[in-house]
Design a protein around this motif. Structure first.
Motif, short mmCIF file in Angstrom:
data_model
loop_
_atom_site.label_atom_id
_atom_site.label_comp_id
_atom_site.label_asym_id
_atom_site.label_seq_id
_atom_site.Cartn_x
_atom_site.Cartn_y
_atom_site.Cartn_z
N LEU A 120 -33.29 -14.43 19.96
CA LEU A 120 -34.53 -13.99 19.34
C LEU A 120 -34.60 -12.47 19.24
O LEU A 120 -35.07 -11.93 18.24
N ALA A 161 -43.00 -17.33 16.28
CA ALA A 161 -41.79 -16.71 15.74
C ALA A 161 -41.89 -16.49 14.24
O ALA A 161 -41.52 -15.42 13.72
N VAL A 174 -42.52 -14.92 22.50
CA VAL A 174 -42.20 -16.27 22.01
C VAL A 174 -41.74 -17.16 23.17
O VAL A 174 -42.13 -18.33 23.25
N ASP A 175 -40.92 -16.61 24.05
CA ASP A 175 -40.44 -17.39 25.19
C ASP A 175 -41.60 -17.80 26.09
O ASP A 175 -41.66 -18.94 26.57
N ALA A 190 -39.58 -11.22 21.55
CA ALA A 190 -38.83 -12.38 22.04
C ALA A 190 -39.44 -12.88 23.35
O ALA A 190 -39.54 -14.10 23.56
#
Length: 408
Positions: free
Chosen positions: A14, A152, A136-137, A133
């Motif tokens: 990502l 995302a 999003v994680d 990233a």
């Protein structure tokens, strides 16, 4: 393959994807001309300062610009910075902020022995890519895969984030730093008093870092720093009074970090602290209420808000240009539904309240720093992405993709 390795691989992939979008606009989600030229004059201030710092040993405020007889001074700065040949021109210091970004990119330039602006920009793109990233994680683990996909896609389609992300002056990853640090500290487990103390300390430090790079959007960033606390307090059912005390403490910590940066800037800007503070005060008045004689001083705050909600001259989202007011309205309707279902989805209810709270971020700057918003319409639309757009997408996805919440 271990779960930990899979997660790190996911983060790395990502980060690379987002960094390429920010650095190269690989999906052409943003008009190439806009992408290439947006705020290039601000970047030229940093590049000029980096060169001057190298050539002279540096100034207290390492930002400025070289004067050219030609009107096309911005591309000339980029060209001559690449060739390491800015010497012989008149240099003027840019003193509107302390200029931490000038120190940072001056250090990177010397460390890597490079005068390539793209290499310096890549640092911003990678750091921004990593932060998004991580978002999003976290969404994937905290809410689920559907919400993570929506997040995302939202990042890749966020036109205004894309044009800002690599910019050397704006270092927009510093905008998200306080929220990221507080989220890492808060959104894991039930907290103890020492952990809350860490939250307040992290807020002060990260806001201090941001303020050393400039005061723009500082009220918005303070609101962002509070969002993880809003999520945590609502989910954990913390009483209202105690929740308010936590939020006030985070705001006080933000003011403290901002104040330290302000004193450092004032000391660097003038021979004595008081003179420096007077100069900064004049800048603040110019950006909020406006100075006497400014022809735009009569523009009302209502007109400012209308413009930033309904009058967009650039696409608010890439690929399919969905008006921002439509996204926000749909998110508000989704929040109402999430709130009605708060007993069965407390986490979704907390997310909805956090979205409503996040709207204070863009509104605070657009209305309090009214004059800045009147003049800087080529910039301030980005406020809707810090982070109201992303929370809106999470609310919409959680409400309308969760079958348990849909009417039977």
């Amino acid at each position: 393959m271990s779960t930990k390795f899979t997660r790190w691989l996911f983060l790395a992939e990502l980060t690379v994807l987002f960094a390429l979008v920010f650095q190269l606009n690989i999906f052409n989600g943003v008009d190439p001309a806009w992408f290439g030229l947006h705020q290039a004059d601000s970047e030229a201030i940093v590049l000029s300062g980096v060169y001057h710092q190298k050539a002279t040993g540096g100034d207290a405020i390492p930002l400025g610009y070289y004067s050219y007889p030609d009107e096309g001074w911005v591309p000339l700065v980029f060209e001559r910075f690449r060739s390491d040949s800015l010497a012989g021109l008149r240099y003027t210091e840019y003193s509107s902020n302390y200029g931490l970004q000038g120190h940072l990119f001056g250090f990177i330039s010397r460390l890597l022995h490079t005068t390539n602006p793209s290499v310096l920009e890549a640092f911003n793109s990678i750091v921004s890519g990593l932060l998004f990233a991580l978002f999003v994680d976290w969404v994937r683990q905290y809410y689920g895969p559907r919400e993570a996909i929506a997040m995302a896609i939202g990042i890749v389609a966020s036109t205004w984030i894309i044009v800002f992300a690599r910019n050397l002056y704006w270092v927009s990853w510093t905008w998200f730093l306080p929220m990221t640090a507080n989220g890492a500290l808060l959104l894991q487990e039930k907290l103890t008093r020492p952990r809350w103390a860490l939250v307040y300390g992290a807020t002060a430090i990260t806001v201090w870092i941001k303020a050393l790079c400039g005061y723009e959007y500082i009220s918005t960033i303070t609101v962002m720093a509070c969002i993880p606390a809003v999520l945590y307090c609502i989910e954990q059912g913390i009483p209202l009074l105690r929740s308010l005390l936590h939020l006030i403490s985070i705001m006080v910590a933000s003011v403290f970090g901002f104040g330290i940066a302000l004193l450092m800037h004032a000391s660097a800007r003038a021979p004595n602290l008081l003179d420096g503070l007077r100069l900064i005060k004049q800048d603040a008045i110019r950006r909020t209420e406006g100075l006497a004689g400014d022809p735009t001083i009569g523009v009302s705050r209502v007109d400012v808000l209308k413009k930033y909600l309904f009058d967009w001259d650039r696409a608010s989202t890439a690929f399919i240009n969905i008006p921002m007011w439509v996204i926000l309205l749909f998110a508000i309707l989704s929040v109402v539904s999430l709130t009605l279902n708060r007993k069965s989805d407390r986490r979704g209810h907390a997310l909805g309240i956090a979205f409503i709270f996040s709207l204070l971020g863009p509104l605070s700057w657009l209305l309090l720093a009214k004059q800045h918003s009147v003049i800087h319409t080529h910039m301030n639309y980005v406020l809707w992405y810090t982070p109201s757009l992303f929370l809106a997408l999470l609310c919409i996805t959680r409400r309308w993709s969760n079958r348990n919440l849909l009417p039977q």
